[in-house]
Design an enzyme around this catalytic site. Structure first.
Site, short mmCIF file in Angstrom:
data_model
loop_
_atom_site.label_atom_id
_atom_site.label_comp_id
_atom_site.label_asym_id
_atom_site.label_seq_id
_atom_site.Cartn_x
_atom_site.Cartn_y
_atom_site.Cartn_z
N ARG A 16 -4.60 -1.78 0.25
CA ARG A 16 -5.84 -1.01 0.23
C ARG A 16 -6.01 -0.24 -1.07
O ARG A 16 -5.07 0.37 -1.58
CB ARG A 16 -5.84 -0.01 1.39
CG ARG A 16 -7.04 0.91 1.39
CD ARG A 16 -6.99 1.86 2.56
NE ARG A 16 -5.87 2.76 2.48
CZ ARG A 16 -5.93 4.03 2.09
NH1 ARG A 16 -7.08 4.56 1.74
NH2 ARG A 16 -4.85 4.77 2.07
N GLU A 42 -8.64 7.49 -8.91
CA GLU A 42 -7.33 7.24 -8.30
C GLU A 42 -6.87 5.84 -8.67
O GLU A 42 -7.61 5.07 -9.29
CB GLU A 42 -7.43 7.41 -6.78
CG GLU A 42 -7.69 8.84 -6.35
CD GLU A 42 -7.73 8.99 -4.84
OE1 GLU A 42 -6.66 9.15 -4.24
OE2 GLU A 42 -8.82 8.93 -4.26
N HIS A 66 2.38 4.99 4.69
CA HIS A 66 1.12 5.72 4.57
C HIS A 66 -0.03 5.06 5.31
O HIS A 66 -0.81 5.73 5.97
CB HIS A 66 0.79 5.83 3.08
CG HIS A 66 -0.46 6.58 2.77
ND1 HIS A 66 -0.63 7.90 3.13
CD2 HIS A 66 -1.61 6.20 2.13
CE1 HIS A 66 -1.83 8.31 2.71
NE2 HIS A 66 -2.44 7.29 2.12
N ARG A 77 -1.65 0.98 -5.80
CA ARG A 77 -0.60 1.71 -5.12
C ARG A 77 0.68 0.90 -4.90
O ARG A 77 1.78 1.42 -5.02
CB ARG A 77 -1.18 2.12 -3.78
CG ARG A 77 -0.60 3.33 -3.22
CD ARG A 77 -1.48 3.83 -2.12
NE ARG A 77 -2.41 4.82 -2.59
CZ ARG A 77 -3.30 5.42 -1.82
NH1 ARG A 77 -3.36 5.11 -0.54
NH2 ARG A 77 -4.10 6.32 -2.31
N HIS A 83 2.76 5.14 0.29
CA HIS A 83 2.16 5.97 -0.76
C HIS A 83 3.26 6.31 -1.75
O HIS A 83 4.37 6.71 -1.35
CB HIS A 83 1.56 7.24 -0.16
CG HIS A 83 0.62 7.92 -1.10
ND1 HIS A 83 1.04 8.53 -2.26
CD2 HIS A 83 -0.73 8.05 -1.08
CE1 HIS A 83 -0.01 9.02 -2.91
NE2 HIS A 83 -1.11 8.73 -2.20
N GLU A 121 -8.69 2.79 10.58
CA GLU A 121 -7.40 2.23 10.14
C GLU A 121 -6.87 1.15 11.07
O GLU A 121 -6.18 0.23 10.64
CB GLU A 121 -6.37 3.37 10.00
CG GLU A 121 -5.08 2.91 9.36
CD GLU A 121 -4.22 4.04 8.85
OE1 GLU A 121 -4.74 5.16 8.66
OE2 GLU A 121 -3.02 3.79 8.63
P1 FAD Z 1 -7.37 8.90 12.73
O1 FAD Z 1 -8.10 9.86 11.90
O2 FAD Z 1 -5.91 8.81 12.55
O3 FAD Z 1 -7.64 9.26 14.27
C1 FAD Z 1 -6.95 8.57 15.27
C2 FAD Z 1 -7.34 9.18 16.60
O4 FAD Z 1 -6.92 8.31 17.65
C3 FAD Z 1 -6.71 10.53 16.89
O5 FAD Z 1 -7.67 11.34 17.52
C4 FAD Z 1 -5.59 10.18 17.89
O6 FAD Z 1 -5.26 11.26 18.75
C5 FAD Z 1 -6.28 9.07 18.65
N1 FAD Z 1 -5.42 8.15 19.42
C6 FAD Z 1 -4.41 7.36 18.98
N2 FAD Z 1 -3.91 6.66 20.00
C7 FAD Z 1 -4.61 7.00 21.10
C8 FAD Z 1 -4.57 6.63 22.48
N3 FAD Z 1 -3.66 5.75 22.97
N4 FAD Z 1 -5.46 7.20 23.33
C9 FAD Z 1 -6.35 8.14 22.90
N5 FAD Z 1 -6.43 8.53 21.62
C10 FAD Z 1 -5.57 7.96 20.73
N6 FAD Z 1 -7.93 7.76 3.06
C11 FAD Z 1 -8.93 7.91 2.18
O7 FAD Z 1 -9.86 7.11 2.17
N7 FAD Z 1 -8.91 8.94 1.31
C12 FAD Z 1 -7.92 9.87 1.27
O8 FAD Z 1 -7.96 10.80 0.48
C13 FAD Z 1 -6.85 9.72 2.18
N8 FAD Z 1 -5.82 10.58 2.16
C14 FAD Z 1 -4.88 10.49 3.15
C15 FAD Z 1 -3.89 11.46 3.20
C16 FAD Z 1 -2.98 11.45 4.24
C17 FAD Z 1 -1.91 12.50 4.30
C18 FAD Z 1 -3.05 10.43 5.23
C19 FAD Z 1 -2.09 10.40 6.39
C20 FAD Z 1 -4.02 9.45 5.15
C21 FAD Z 1 -4.93 9.47 4.10
N9 FAD Z 1 -5.93 8.51 4.01
C22 FAD Z 1 -6.91 8.65 3.09
C23 FAD Z 1 -6.07 7.49 5.04
C24 FAD Z 1 -7.13 7.95 6.04
O9 FAD Z 1 -7.07 9.36 6.18
C25 FAD Z 1 -6.96 7.33 7.40
O10 FAD Z 1 -6.78 5.93 7.27
C26 FAD Z 1 -8.21 7.56 8.23
O11 FAD Z 1 -8.50 8.94 8.30
C27 FAD Z 1 -8.02 7.00 9.61
O12 FAD Z 1 -9.12 7.39 10.39
P2 FAD Z 1 -9.25 6.84 11.86
O13 FAD Z 1 -10.50 7.42 12.43
O14 FAD Z 1 -9.08 5.37 11.86
O15 FAD Z 1 -7.95 7.41 12.62
C1 SIN Z 2 -4.35 10.29 -1.87
O1 SIN Z 2 -5.02 11.31 -1.95
O2 SIN Z 2 -3.53 9.93 -2.71
C2 SIN Z 2 -4.52 9.42 -0.66
C3 SIN Z 2 -5.73 8.63 -0.84
C4 SIN Z 2 -5.74 7.45 0.09
O3 SIN Z 2 -4.80 7.22 0.84
O4 SIN Z 2 -6.72 6.73 0.03
#
Ligand code: FAD
Ligand code: SIN
Length: 534
Positions: free
Chosen positions: A374, A122, A339, A280, A232, A363
């Site tokens: 990132r 990527e 993103h 990116r 993104h 995140e």
């Molecule tokens: P999340 O997975 O977003 O989970 C957040 C949680 O917190 C959820 O359960 C939500 O309900 C909860 N929450 C929020 N506020 C509250 C509150 N006040 N009280 C209780 N619960 C709450 N990254 C990569 O490394 N590779 C990829 O291929 C990639 N592709 C992506 C594609 C898309 C479409 C997107 C949107 C992101 C992508 N990313 C990718 C980024 C990555 O997916 C996210 O940064 C990562 O999954 C975030 O994980 P997390 O556990 O921090 O939060």
């Molecule tokens: C993607 O698949 O392009 C998203 C990957 C990322 O956000 O790290």
């Protein structure tokens, strides 16, 4: 007017994990394995996470032809001078072990014909090191695996406040279908994901409203690098599309897809030696520049030369088809969208904040891994590595006896969500300038006052206080307050950064300034207003 919620129920835990995505559930698993009594709160359902939607994969050092040093170098290069090299080495170095643990738990990654794990490339990566699952459904496989681990999750339950006392964390104020409650706990992990919903169009799910930023700031913690909101480059464009938009993974370009404008000209030729696979921020800026030059609101991704596209990218194929596009025969219309939040709650690489018992991972956290931009697929990596470390670190707080006695009164400031999203989209997107940032700030302030008056009027006419509103409205109140504070913080930091660096581009300060090669952190003052320090 300051309000204190009426508490309807109480509970106890050794660790409260706020968030059910990759970071939260990984932490919960490690903590449960250490014998901690863990409670996970998730505002949405089991699949309402950014994790579930992740496509491209997880960046992790390959056993051959790759090294920690090379992955560190790519990460630091993408981070445009603001990564913390020690944190980068620490997180990247923890990758292979963390991925092995996820695989042991049951996650299945794609393999090549010879049985070795398949790896794609990527933007910003110097080699093919990104592992993936289900072609372009990596996040769904990660979320499925963690959801199946039997962890104690309360879905539909939102954290409203973190309560601190003389020896750190004392508890979490929570809103569930039983009303407001308090969980007494000496340790709380913020794993709430990002703030994509600050913008009119985003890849993020609806719950990405910056709640963790607001919870941390109000608990007295610092946030940093929030001006670096990553757009993104390639999100499926449909006219008038708002809210969560389908992503077209960068892996499509990794497998040979090319970015072109309506005349068939390359969008990134001459912009960066890595062309369409530049970091990116570079690609998103190149697209924004071309769109402005041509007076259009999208460009195209040509993926027609990729053999077996439908099999390699089934999720993307489904999204395109749903929009009436055949990606194997037609150009895919794409535009950048919000993103990823590169900054966040300031922690060390083990997720610890300076407040005893307060952790952040995923995140919402700013470990120093991402700097000003990132590197693709480093986010799932960070959630896995730091999440597991928090689960272990939280054991340090076992036995600290705490009890929430007083819940602090709070004045909620919230702007209308649609107004806020429009202001941020118009003035704090890929390219910003001082006049626009100031305008967004002023109009948001005016919008907050007007919104407050409307809410007060609604309460008067229905003769109900804010506490008597149905939970859906209380939930929205928690989110709108968080979005507003997060927006104020982004605007403050973006105005102070009078240079262009990583994903923060100022048209009035187009070059990087070496004197500003440092993170800005933001805290709340005694009146609850965000203030910035360098
Ligand atoms: P999340 O997975 O977003 O989970 C957040 C949680 O917190 C959820 O359960 C939500 O309900 C909860 N929450 C929020 N506020 C509250 C509150 N006040 N009280 C209780 N619960 C709450 N990254 C990569 O490394 N590779 C990829 O291929 C990639 N592709 C992506 C594609 C898309 C479409 C997107 C949107 C992101 C992508 N990313 C990718 C980024 C990555 O997916 C996210 O940064 C990562 O999954 C975030 O994980 P997390 O556990 O921090 O939060
Ligand atoms: C993607 O698949 O392009 C998203 C990957 C990322 O956000 O790290």
């Amino acid at each position: 007017m300051a309000t204190v919620p009426t508490i309807e129920w109480e509970s106890d835990a050794d660790l409260v994990v706020i968030g059910g995505g990759i970071a939260g559930l990984t932490a919960a698993r490690t903590a449960v394995a250490r014998g901690l009594r863990v409670l996970v709160l998730a505002k949405g359902g089991p699949l309402d996470t950014a994790t579930h939607y992740a496509q491209g994969g997880i960046a992790v050092v390959a056993p051959q032809g790759d090294s920690v040093t090379s992955h560190v170098r790519d990460t630091v290069d993408a981070g445009a001078g603001l990564c913390d090299p020690a944190a980068v080495r620490s997180v990247v170095g923890g990758g292979p072990h963390a991925v092995a643990a996820l695989t042991r738990l049951g996650a299945v990654f794609d393999t090549r014909a010879d049985g070795a794990v398949a790896r794609t490339r990527e933007g910003g990566h110097s080699t093919r090191r990104v592992i993936h699952a289900g072609g372009d459904a990596t996040g769904a496989e990660v979320q499925r695996t963690l959801n199946a681990a039997g962890l104690p999750v309360l879905f539909g339950t939102a954290a409203r406040d973190i309560v601190t006392g003389p020896n750190g964390i004392h508890g979490v104020v929570v809103l569930s279908d039983k009303g407001f409650g308090v969980v007494h706990t000496p340790a709380a992990l913020l794993a709430t994901g990002g703030l994509g919903q600050l913008y009119a169009s985003s890849t993020n799910p609806p719950g990405a409203t910056g709640d963790g930023i607001a919870l941390a700031l109000r608990a007295g913690a610092a946030v940093a690098d929030l001006e670096f909101v990553q757009f993104h480059p390639t999100v499926l464009y449909t006219q008038g599309g708002r809210g969560r938009r389908p992503l077209i993974s960068e892996a499509v370009r990794g497998e040979g897809g090319v970015l072109v404008d309506a005349d068939g000209n390359s969008v990134t030729a001459g912009v960066h030696p890595r062309g369409d696979l530049a970091p990116r921020d570079v690609v998103a800026r190149a697209i924004a520049t071309r769109m402005r030059a041509l007076g259009t609101d999208h460009v195209y991704l040509d993926a027609r030369a990729i053999t077996g596209f439908g099999q390699r990218f089934p999720t993307i194929t489904g999204s395109c088809r749903a929009a009436g596009i055949d990606p194997e025969a037609e150009l895919i219309p794409v535009a950048p969208a919000a993103h990823y939040q590169c900054g966040g709650v300031v922690t060390d690489p083990h997720g610890r904040t300076p407040i005893p018992g307060l952790y952040a991972a995923g995140e919402v956290a700013r470990t120093g891994l991402h700097g000003a931009n990132r590197l693709a697929s480093n986010s799932l990596l960070e959630g896995l590595v730091v999440g597991a470390r928090v689960g272990a670190a939280a054991a340090e707080r076992r036995g600290v006896r705490v009890r929430v006695r007083d819940i602090p009164a709070r004045v909620d400031h919230a702007a209308d969500r649609r107004l806020l999203q429009q202001l941020m989209t118009d003035h704090a997107s890929i390219v910003r300038d001082r006049a626009g940032l100031d305008e967004a700030h002023e109009r948001m302030k005016a919008g907050m006052a007007q919104h407050r008056t409307l809410r007060a009027k609604a309460a008067e006419t229905t003769e109900r206080g804010p506490e008597a509103h149905p939970p859906a409205e209380l939930f929205a109140g928690i989110e709108d307050t968080a979005l507003t504070l997060a927006a104020q913080t982004v605007l403050l930091a973006a105005a102070a950064r009078t240079e262009s660096r990583g994903c923060h581009t100022r048209s009035d300060h187009p070059d990087p300034d070496d004197l500003l090669r440092q993170s800005f952190s933001v805290r709340l003052d005694d009146d609850g207003h965000p203030v910035l320090s360098r």
